[in-house]
Design a protein around this motif. Sequence first.
Motif, PDB file in Angstrom:
ATOM      1  N   GLY A   1       0.934  -0.929   0.461  1.00  0.00           N
ATOM      2  CA  GLY A   1       0.281  -0.022  -0.489  1.00  0.00           C
ATOM      3  C   GLY A   1       0.511   1.196   0.065  1.00  0.00           C
ATOM      4  N   LYS A   2       1.595   1.551  -0.592  1.00  0.00           N
ATOM      5  CA  LYS A   2       2.905   2.536  -0.525  1.00  0.00           C
ATOM      6  C   LYS A   2       2.623   3.014  -1.546  1.00  0.00           C
ATOM      7  N   THR A   3       1.756   3.435  -2.320  1.00  0.00           N
ATOM      8  CA  THR A   3       1.109   4.039  -3.506  1.00  0.00           C
ATOM      9  C   THR A   3      -0.351   4.736  -2.756  1.00  0.00           C
ATOM     10  N   ALA A   4      -1.441   3.848  -2.754  1.00  0.00           N
ATOM     11  CA  ALA A   4      -1.905   4.698  -1.550  1.00  0.00           C
ATOM     12  C   ALA A   4      -1.855   5.106  -0.312  1.00  0.00           C
ATOM     13  N   LEU A   5      -1.123   5.165   0.485  1.00  0.00           N
ATOM     14  CA  LEU A   5      -0.437   5.591   1.418  1.00  0.00           C
ATOM     15  C   LEU A   5      -0.277   7.336   0.821  1.00  0.00           C
ATOM     16  N   LEU A   6       0.385   7.068  -0.249  1.00  0.00           N
ATOM     17  CA  LEU A   6       1.203   8.878  -0.700  1.00  0.00           C
ATOM     18  C   LEU A   6       0.071   9.598  -1.855  1.00  0.00           C
ATOM     19  N   GLU A   7      -1.493   8.170  -2.189  1.00  0.00           N
ATOM     20  CA  GLU A   7      -2.244   9.173  -2.376  1.00  0.00           C
ATOM     21  C   GLU A   7      -3.682   9.848  -1.868  1.00  0.00           C
ATOM     22  N   SER A   8      -3.242   8.973  -0.313  1.00  0.00           N
ATOM     23  CA  SER A   8      -3.991   9.816   0.854  1.00  0.00           C
ATOM     24  C   SER A   8      -3.760  10.664   1.233  1.00  0.00           C
ATOM     25  N   LEU A   9      -1.670  10.771   1.317  1.00  0.00           N
ATOM     26  CA  LEU A   9      -1.255  11.427   2.321  1.00  0.00           C
ATOM     27  C   LEU A   9      -1.132  12.902   1.689  1.00  0.00           C
ATOM     28  N   ILE A  10      -0.976  12.818  -0.106  1.00  0.00           N
ATOM     29  CA  ILE A  10      -0.085  13.959  -0.718  1.00  0.00           C
ATOM     30  C   ILE A  10      -1.048  14.925  -0.291  1.00  0.00           C
ATOM     31  N   PRO A  11      -2.320  14.739  -0.854  1.00  0.00           N
ATOM     32  CA  PRO A  11      -3.002  15.984  -1.218  1.00  0.00           C
ATOM     33  C   PRO A  11      -3.612  16.297   0.274  1.00  0.00           C
ATOM     34  N   GLU A  12      -3.721  16.238   1.420  1.00  0.00           N
ATOM     35  CA  GLU A  12      -2.991  17.043   3.106  1.00  0.00           C
ATOM     36  C   GLU A  12      -1.579  17.832   2.585  1.00  0.00           C
ATOM     37  N   LEU A  13      -0.943  17.087   2.663  1.00  0.00           N
ATOM     38  CA  LEU A  13       0.421  18.170   2.932  1.00  0.00           C
ATOM     39  C   LEU A  13       1.000  18.933   1.978  1.00  0.00           C
ATOM     40  N   ASN A  14       0.213  18.259   0.749  1.00  0.00           N
ATOM     41  CA  ASN A  14       0.568  19.167  -0.735  1.00  0.00           C
ATOM     42  C   ASN A  14       0.228  20.929  -0.102  1.00  0.00           C
ATOM     43  N   ARG A  15      -0.758  21.236   0.374  1.00  0.00           N
ATOM     44  CA  ARG A  15      -1.550  22.613   0.063  1.00  0.00           C
ATOM     45  C   ARG A  15      -0.320  23.806   1.291  1.00  0.00           C
ATOM     46  N   LYS A  16       0.314  22.732   1.907  1.00  0.00           N
ATOM     47  CA  LYS A  16       1.349  23.473   2.786  1.00  0.00           C
ATOM     48  C   LYS A  16       2.433  23.068   2.824  1.00  0.00           C
ATOM     49  N   PHE A  17       2.960  21.962   2.370  1.00  0.00           N
ATOM     50  CA  PHE A  17       4.841  22.096   1.520  1.00  0.00           C
ATOM     51  C   PHE A  17       4.336  21.165   0.402  1.00  0.00           C
ATOM     52  N   PRO A  18       4.843  21.884  -0.844  1.00  0.00           N
ATOM     53  CA  PRO A  18       4.662  21.590  -2.188  1.00  0.00           C
ATOM     54  C   PRO A  18       5.353  19.740  -2.422  1.00  0.00           C
ATOM     55  N   CYS A  19       4.545  18.950  -2.604  1.00  0.00           N
ATOM     56  CA  CYS A  19       5.197  17.963  -3.219  1.00  0.00           C
ATOM     57  C   CYS A  19       5.534  17.534  -4.517  1.00  0.00           C
ATOM     58  N   ALA A  20       6.670  16.092  -4.362  1.00  0.00           N
ATOM     59  CA  ALA A  20       7.226  15.085  -5.496  1.00  0.00           C
ATOM     60  C   ALA A  20       6.937  14.788  -4.895  1.00  0.00           C
ATOM     61  N   VAL A  21       7.165  13.498  -6.190  1.00  0.00           N
ATOM     62  CA  VAL A  21       7.434  12.326  -6.409  1.00  0.00           C
ATOM     63  C   VAL A  21       8.389  11.473  -6.897  1.00  0.00           C
ATOM     64  N   ILE A  22       9.686  10.535  -6.655  1.00  0.00           N
ATOM     65  CA  ILE A  22      10.041   9.514  -7.219  1.00  0.00           C
ATOM     66  C   ILE A  22       9.668   8.794  -7.363  1.00  0.00           C
ATOM     67  N   GLU A  23       8.714   8.146  -8.364  1.00  0.00           N
ATOM     68  CA  GLU A  23       8.691   6.677  -8.722  1.00  0.00           C
ATOM     69  C   GLU A  23       9.258   5.715  -8.862  1.00  0.00           C
ATOM     70  N   GLY A  24      10.291   4.830  -8.121  1.00  0.00           N
ATOM     71  CA  GLY A  24      10.736   3.737  -8.741  1.00  0.00           C
ATOM     72  C   GLY A  24      10.352   1.599  -8.599  1.00  0.00           C
TER      73      GLY A  24
END
Length: 219
Positions: A44-67
């Motif tokens: 559930g790594k990607t699922a976790l990112l899907e639920s975290l990023i909308p919350e975090l990105n408002r305050k802290f601009p996020c980027a992802v490197i996918e391996g």
Amino acid sequence: MNVKVIKIGENLLAENDKIAGANAELLRHNGIASFNVMGTPGAGKTALLESLIPELNRKFPCAVIEGDIAGTFDSERLKKLGIPIVQINTAGACHLEAFMLQKGLEHLSLGGLKILFVENVGNLVCPAEFTLGIMKNIIVSSVTEGDDKPAKYPLMYKISHLCVLNKTDLLDLSTFSPEKFNAYAKEINPALEIIPVSAKTGENIDKIVTWITNAVRVV
Ligand code: MG
Ligand code: ZN
């Protein structure tokens, strides 16, 4: 005749560590908090990112490197979030190495970024052996993997700062013992923080957001 022994593994790891140091310096220089998200395929790594990023990105601009070994499935899922994403295909390698992250970083504009998530190749073994130059290691475990994983893959739990125990919505359907899992993990790494979540229902996702926010604030 003398037999000359070449220790390839050691040289490779030394070279990897050197590049990891440069990656860490580059991220530090840009004030970016970075998180190496590891775990078995399907944890559930990607699922976790899907639920975290909308919350975090408002305050802290996020980027992802996918391996990934192949394909862009996870990048496609994360594209909806409207953040910069770089896909690294390892062409067979079952883990990311520092030089791969270095290449990935070249494709991101780092100015203005606050958080970088790196989703490592799904694997509990060698991602733990190759440092990338990332600030915090997050191991995503899940109820469906069984409670013995920390005892069977100790290095992964030893090097991690946070363990996200995912799929708590399935606890009633399984024989998974959170007590056993916690005991195995804490025996290996007493400082490891373990937070049970469900990326599906959103249970405790706020706690992960808080943990990450605290880590961002000290960069
Ligand atoms: Mg994934
Ligand atoms: Zn590997």
